[in-house]
Design a protein around this motif. Structure first.
Motif, PDB file in Angstrom:
ATOM      1  N   GLY A 118      26.472  -5.757  95.378  1.00 34.64           N
ATOM      2  CA  GLY A 118      26.053  -4.760  94.405  1.00 34.64           C
ATOM      3  C   GLY A 118      24.645  -4.282  94.680  1.00 34.64           C
ATOM      4  N   ILE A 119      24.193  -3.333  93.870  1.00 36.84           N
ATOM      5  CA  ILE A 119      22.864  -2.758  94.059  1.00 36.84           C
ATOM      6  C   ILE A 119      22.110  -2.781  92.738  1.00 36.84           C
ATOM      7  CG2 ILE A 119      21.574  -0.672  94.672  1.00 36.84           C
ATOM      8  CD1 ILE A 119      23.799   0.095  96.559  1.00 36.84           C
ATOM      9  N   VAL A 120      20.889  -3.295  92.782  1.00 35.74           N
ATOM     10  CA  VAL A 120      19.999  -3.301  91.628  1.00 35.74           C
ATOM     11  C   VAL A 120      19.351  -1.927  91.504  1.00 35.74           C
ATOM     12  CG1 VAL A 120      17.988  -4.421  90.567  1.00 35.74           C
ATOM     13  CG2 VAL A 120      19.543  -5.755  91.999  1.00 35.74           C
ATOM     14  N   VAL A 121      19.241  -1.434  90.294  1.00 34.71           N
ATOM     15  CA  VAL A 121      18.678  -0.106  90.079  1.00 34.71           C
ATOM     16  C   VAL A 121      17.296   0.041  90.707  1.00 34.71           C
ATOM     17  CG1 VAL A 121      17.679  -0.722  87.833  1.00 34.71           C
ATOM     18  CG2 VAL A 121      18.233   1.681  88.336  1.00 34.71           C
ATOM     19  N   HIS A 122      16.529  -1.049  90.784  1.00 34.74           N
ATOM     20  CA  HIS A 122      15.179  -0.963  91.353  1.00 34.74           C
ATOM     21  C   HIS A 122      15.191  -0.648  92.846  1.00 34.74           C
ATOM     22  CE1 HIS A 122      14.694  -3.889  87.851  1.00 34.74           C
ATOM     23  NE2 HIS A 122      14.190  -2.741  87.469  1.00 34.74           N
ATOM     24  N   SER A 123      16.335  -0.840  93.502  1.00 33.00           N
ATOM     25  CA  SER A 123      16.437  -0.421  94.899  1.00 33.00           C
ATOM     26  C   SER A 123      16.261   1.083  95.026  1.00 33.00           C
ATOM     27  CB  SER A 123      17.796  -0.826  95.478  1.00 33.00           C
ATOM     28  OG  SER A 123      17.934  -2.228  95.533  1.00 33.00           O
ATOM     29  N   TYR A 124      16.576   1.801  93.945  1.00 33.58           N
ATOM     30  CA  TYR A 124      16.418   3.251  93.914  1.00 33.58           C
ATOM     31  C   TYR A 124      15.223   3.642  93.048  1.00 33.58           C
ATOM     32  CZ  TYR A 124      20.758   4.208  96.414  1.00 33.58           C
ATOM     33  OH  TYR A 124      21.725   4.309  97.388  1.00 33.58           O
ATOM     34  N   ALA A 125      14.100   2.975  93.289  1.00 30.01           N
ATOM     35  CA  ALA A 125      12.900   3.248  92.495  1.00 30.01           C
ATOM     36  C   ALA A 125      12.445   4.696  92.624  1.00 30.01           C
ATOM     37  CB  ALA A 125      11.772   2.302  92.925  1.00 30.01           C
ATOM     38  N   SER A 126      12.634   5.303  93.790  1.00 24.59           N
ATOM     39  CA  SER A 126      12.215   6.690  93.992  1.00 24.59           C
ATOM     40  C   SER A 126      13.226   7.676  93.420  1.00 24.59           C
ATOM     41  CB  SER A 126      12.023   6.984  95.487  1.00 24.59           C
ATOM     42  OG  SER A 126      10.924   6.261  96.000  1.00 24.59           O
ATOM     43  N   ARG A 127      14.486   7.347  93.501  1.00 21.63           N
ATOM     44  CA  ARG A 127      15.542   8.298  93.130  1.00 21.63           C
ATOM     45  C   ARG A 127      15.923   8.220  91.653  1.00 21.63           C
ATOM     46  NH1 ARG A 127      20.834   9.176  96.975  1.00 21.63           N
ATOM     47  NH2 ARG A 127      21.810  10.864  95.802  1.00 21.63           N
TER      48      ARG A 127
END
Length: 367
Positions: free
Chosen positions: A48-57
């Motif tokens: 899965g992916i943590v939302v913080h991986s997309y800190a820029s987006r």
């Protein structure tokens, strides 16, 4: 823009976005593919992916056509599914019951898992709001809620031991306020080692609460900033882990200590295969959530007196052993950086890193 301020995949600020994506390796290859091929390229990945991986987006104001902003959990979920992720971990604060129902419908449609991220109640008066968020998260399909006790970093937030001990007392009280709500609704609260607790401190807190509904979100790399060996942290906390933040860490020495940065999986100092095995041994159903934060390196000022103000967890021998490990595993080349990049380049670099990590998780971690 000085060359040292660029990510390793970018050698000149005068390259246009197409050249940047072409030079970004695996992630750029995937991004260049037609959508159906790109989806097939990563099909089967269950990390899965943590939302913080997309800190820029996440809620980006860049107005990018190639990397449009994620405005809510549903748009994040749809994108993560399209690149092969098995689920997401995302903030649930502020959700309405109606939105939670929409998240559940989308989650079931996409066949993804959902973990929430929630703030602890700071006092008794905040408990009703906390319970409302727990109920909505449960109705949306989450069974695990990640939380953190400190939003900053221990070695910069606290200037005295007394300040830290006051924070510790309040944090434990917040967890104790949350526990009856989690027990009532049969939801699991997973407290992250979020640059606030040493591994032993967090283990002792969880044990003192003594609830089957309160455990840990085990972050693979955060406690490197405390001069703790990541494998010792993982071995200590895995027995009480409900969830994970999977990351790899690159280090380089600087004048006051060392620089610390999330790097592509497999490029840093964390033994990821062993970490996954240990977590699965203690919790076969545990989710592995990627937290690849694309940003400038953090400065860890271990050679300054102020850094050690609240710490008593390491002996001189422990520090020497960890320093030797860091010295022997200095990151080769430049650590990832975003300073000086355009917004479009930051978004592209972020996506490239995430795609590369997902591919590694499939091929090397068998997730």
């Amino acid at each position: 823009m000085a060359k040292q301020n660029l990510p390793r995949s970018l050698s000149s600020s005068r390259r246009d976005r197409r050249d940047f994506l072409r030079s970004a390796g695996l992630g750029a290859t995937a991004l260049a593919m037609p959508f159906p091929v790109w989806q097939d390229f990563l099909r089967g990945a269950s990390m899965g992916i943590v939302v913080h991986s997309y800190a820029s987006r996440w809620h980006s104001k860049a107005g990018s056509q190639k990397f449009p902003a994620f405005t809510d959990a549903i748009s994040l979920m749809e994108h993560c599914k399209s690149i092969g992720a098995g689920g997401i971990q995302v903030t649930v604060g502020g959700w309405s019951s109606d939105f939670g129902a929409k998240v559940r419908t989308k989650r079931e449609e996409l066949d993804m898992y959902l973990e929430g991220s929630i703030a602890l109640p700071q006092d008794l008066g905040k408990v009703p709001d906390f319970e409302r968020e727990v109920i909505i998260a449960k109705e949306s399909g989450a069974s695990i809620l990640r939380t953190a006790c400190l939003s900053g970093r221990r070695y910069t937030n606290f200037t005295s031991k007394e300040d830290f001990l006051m924070f510790k007392e309040n944090a434990i009280r917040s967890i104790e306020l949350a526990e009856p709500i989690m027990r009532k609704h049969k939801m699991k609260l997973a407290v992250e080692n979020h640059k606030d607790w040493t591994a032993q401190e967090l283990k002792q807190i969880i044990q003192s609460v003594g609830s089957e509904w309160v455990g840990v979100t085990l972050d693979f790399g955060n406690n490197v900033s405390f001069m703790e060996n990541p494998m010792e942290v993982i071995q200590t906390l895995a027995p009480c882990a409900f969830s994970t933040h999977v990351k790899d860490m690159g280090v380089q020495n600087y004048s006051d200590g060392f620089l610390l940065s999330e790097v592509a999986l497999g490029e840093g100092i964390v033994d990821l295969r062993t970490a996954v095995e240990i977590c699965r041994k203690h919790n076969p159903a545990i989710n592995f959530n990627l937290e690849m934060i694309t940003r400038d390196p953090l400065e860890i000022p271990v050679l300054t007196e102020s850094y050690w103000t609240t710490f008593e967890h390491l002996s001189g021998l422990d520090v020497c052993k960890m320093q030797r490990k860091l010295d022997e595993n200095q990151f080769k080349g430049e650590l990832p950086r975003v300073a000086g990049l355009s917004q479009e380049e930051q978004l592209a670099f972020e996506e490239s890193n995430i795609l590369e990590c997902l591919q590694y998780s499939r091929e090397s971690l068998k997730l």
